[in-house]
Design a protein around this motif. Structure first.
Motif, short mmCIF file in Angstrom:
data_model
loop_
_atom_site.label_atom_id
_atom_site.label_comp_id
_atom_site.label_asym_id
_atom_site.label_seq_id
_atom_site.Cartn_x
_atom_site.Cartn_y
_atom_site.Cartn_z
N PRO A 139 0.83 -1.21 0.00
CA PRO A 139 0.00 0.00 0.00
C PRO A 139 0.86 1.25 0.00
O PRO A 139 2.02 1.24 0.44
N THR A 140 0.29 2.33 -0.49
CA THR A 140 0.99 3.62 -0.53
C THR A 140 0.09 4.68 0.09
O THR A 140 -1.10 4.47 0.32
N GLY A 141 0.66 5.83 0.34
CA GLY A 141 -0.12 6.95 0.83
C GLY A 141 -0.78 6.68 2.17
O GLY A 141 -0.19 6.10 3.08
N ASP A 142 -2.04 7.11 2.30
CA ASP A 142 -2.78 6.92 3.55
C ASP A 142 -2.89 5.45 3.92
O ASP A 142 -2.82 5.08 5.10
N ALA A 143 -3.05 4.58 2.91
CA ALA A 143 -3.17 3.15 3.19
C ALA A 143 -1.88 2.61 3.79
O ALA A 143 -1.89 1.76 4.68
#
Length: 240
Positions: free
Chosen positions: A174-178
């Motif tokens: 996952p990237t970002g907020d995830a």
């Protein structure tokens, strides 16, 4: 949406990430780890662990007894680079990991390793330096043994001070907020030192997805893989 950001984050600010360049699972997790690091300003200390050694078959030589030994030799190069800076080791792992696990190249070939060193702006002669420097064996052995002594058996293994966590084992980083939400889940385990395992069973669709993701690695490897003990995942590297 994650409510964690660099301004309000109060969790661990440093983590030791033990890896073997040749492990496809550790590579996937490393992509997630870098995303979290960059968003929260964490210090990631890249450390070594040898799947060749932990999966050594009876009668075979230890990886440090060979002139060149797949993942072990890749880590010897990394040890030389780390003496200069952790950033160089980070770049080496990212570049060589992508070469194997995405592009299907063979970074464990000395000539390919030299080319990849040039890509990160390092001296290709470091390959030969690492082979001649016997102390690189000692660094890898010590970090490998740290995982074994903690009860560990594979990578990725994360250390938060004296607490070790195996994983997360994931296929789609996952990237970002995830990515931050997953980090919050991982460091949440530190509150429960007697929580040992949570696992999602793999279905047929999962196995197909794993195969497709790991196909470059499976086609580029030059060794026989075995599963031993508690190995988690599709396959794990063994000594040839």
């Amino acid at each position: 949406m994650s409510t964690i950001n660099a301004d309000n984050y109060t969790g661990p600010t440093e983590v030791d990430f033990h890896f073997d360049v040749m492990c496809p699972w550790a590579y996937q997790t490393s992509l997630w780890m870098r995303d979290v690091r960059d968003r929260l300003g964490l210090q990631v200390n890249w450390k070594f662990f040898s799947l060749e050694e932990v999966n050594l078959r009876e009668g075979k030589k230890h990886p440090w007894e060979r002139d060149w030994s797949y993942g072990w030799s890749m880590m010897r190069i990394g040890a030389i680079l780390r003496r200069d800076s952790m950033d160089l080791l980070d770049k080496w792992y990212a570049t060589s990991g992508r070469a194997l696990h995405v592009d299907g190249n063979r970074p464990h070939n000395p000539d390919v390793a030299r080319h990849l060193l040039e890509q990160i702006g390092a001296d290709p002669d470091i390959v030969d330096v690492s082979i001649s420097d016997e102390t690189t064996h000692d660094e890898i052995k010590a970090e490998h043994q740290r995982v074994v002594d903690s009860g560990g058996f594979g990578v990725p293994t994360l250390f938060f001070d004296d607490q070790a966590i195996f994983g997360p084992v994931l296929l789609e980083p996952p990237t970002g907020d995830a990515a931050l939400r997953m980090w919050d889940l991982v460091v949440g385990w530190l509150e429960f030192p007697r929580l040992y395992e949570v696992q999602r069973p793999k279905m047929e669709d999962d196995e197909r997805a794993i195969y497709e993701t790991f196909k470059p690695y499976l086609e580029a490897r030059d060794w026989v893989s075995i599963n031993r003990g508690k190995e988690v995942g599709f396959e794990s590297q063994a000594a040839g």
